[in-house]
Every structure is written in C-alpha cells, then in structure tokens.
Design an enzyme around this catalytic site. Sequence first.
Site, PDB file in Angstrom:
ATOM      1  N   TYR A 131       0.659  -1.318  -0.097  1.00  0.00           N
ATOM      2  CA  TYR A 131      -0.104  -0.103   0.048  1.00  0.00           C
ATOM      3  C   TYR A 131       0.819   1.308  -0.069  1.00  0.00           C
ATOM      4  O   TYR A 131       1.981   1.204   0.353  1.00  0.00           O
ATOM      5  CB  TYR A 131      -0.930   0.019   1.131  1.00  0.00           C
ATOM      6  CG  TYR A 131      -2.030  -0.816   1.288  1.00  0.00           C
ATOM      7  CD1 TYR A 131      -2.108  -2.118   0.979  1.00  0.00           C
ATOM      8  CD2 TYR A 131      -3.337  -0.355   1.318  1.00  0.00           C
ATOM      9  CE1 TYR A 131      -3.252  -2.847   0.886  1.00  0.00           C
ATOM     10  CE2 TYR A 131      -4.549  -1.024   1.183  1.00  0.00           C
ATOM     11  CZ  TYR A 131      -4.540  -2.177   0.990  1.00  0.00           C
ATOM     12  OH  TYR A 131      -5.476  -2.934   1.209  1.00  0.00           O
TER      13      TYR A 131
ATOM     14  N   GLU B 179     -15.686   3.821   3.265  1.00  0.00           N
ATOM     15  CA  GLU B 179     -15.842   4.193   1.915  1.00  0.00           C
ATOM     16  C   GLU B 179     -17.219   3.742   1.200  1.00  0.00           C
ATOM     17  O   GLU B 179     -18.002   3.223   1.804  1.00  0.00           O
ATOM     18  CB  GLU B 179     -14.559   3.056   1.021  1.00  0.00           C
ATOM     19  CG  GLU B 179     -13.275   3.141   1.654  1.00  0.00           C
ATOM     20  CD  GLU B 179     -12.382   1.949   1.087  1.00  0.00           C
ATOM     21  OE1 GLU B 179     -12.909   1.199   0.351  1.00  0.00           O
ATOM     22  OE2 GLU B 179     -11.138   2.070   1.466  1.00  0.00           O
TER      23      GLU B 179
END
Length: 174
Positions: free
Chosen positions: A31, A76
């Site tokens: 990431y 999200e």
Amino acid sequence: METSLLKEMSNDLSDFVGTHFVYTYDNGWKYEWYARNEHACDYRIHHGLVGGRWVTNQEMHAVQFAPGIFKVDWHEPTGTCVSLLFDLKRKLVHGTIFFPQWIAGEGQHPEKTICFQNSFIEDMHRFRDEGPAYPYVIIPEFAEVTYMKNEGKDNDEVISMPPGQLPDDFFDGK
C-alpha cells in the site's frame, strides 16, 4: 491526564499531515498512503485483494493517539471500513480492513473496486447497496513502513497516477 489536555494532544496532527507512507503488510499486500490534510487521505493499493485500486480525497477522521502515534478511520463508498494506526518512530502500521461480503466473501467480486474510485462513486454505491454486506470479512495486519516523507499538505502530485506505474524498487524505499 486532564480531559482538555488529552483533547488538545489528540487534535495535534502537525507531525502527521502531509506525510507520505509506503508499506507492506505481513500478508504481502503493498500500500501507499498520504495524509493529505486533517480530514482527507489519498491512497494506492499496489498488491493485494484489491490491488490496482486508488483513491484521492477520501474523507477520514484522524487523531494523535500518543506522541508519534496516529490513528485514522474512514468508511468508503464501497461499504468497506478502514482503521489504521501509524507508529512513526517504529515505522509500523497496524491496519484493520472491514470488507463487506460482496468484495471479500467467497465467490464475490473485489475486481469491481479496482479503479480510480473518484470516477466511479455512483457505481461503488450501487455495488454496496446490491451487497451482500454481512458478515464483514475482517482483516487485521501489521505492516512495515519502507518509505516515509512529509510531502506537504494537499499536494496533488503525491498520489497522482494509478498503481503499477512505479519502479520495481519502490517498495524498498528507493
């Protein structure tokens, strides 16, 4: 510690905002994450269940948990919830991702999220609403930070292209 002192310390994000991190989780997922400002982050996922996904200006909640330790949380449009704890001194991240079934469950479709999310918010909401959401797949992992640099607040150049367009040694901190 007095409550007002705790609140004052927790709101001090000056050592965190603007910081760009590259890290690899113990499970191998890679990431990249950027503390854009006090209320938003940008990230790219280079390897993992949803490798290829990237997002800018994701609304988040951030606090300083202790000196040099920061915690961020967000929800999200996909229905995924994320909680990250950054330990700047030890260059560690602990992340917990709460994936809805439609993304991480057996036979589901993580590939639907692999895009520049900002361009597909309505689709993400539709996939989330179609579900299924429960039971959430919870993935807690530690990660080692291989790159950490303050790039300044609200820098649009930090996360500006899709994953996969970076040099091979990017995750070695070079």
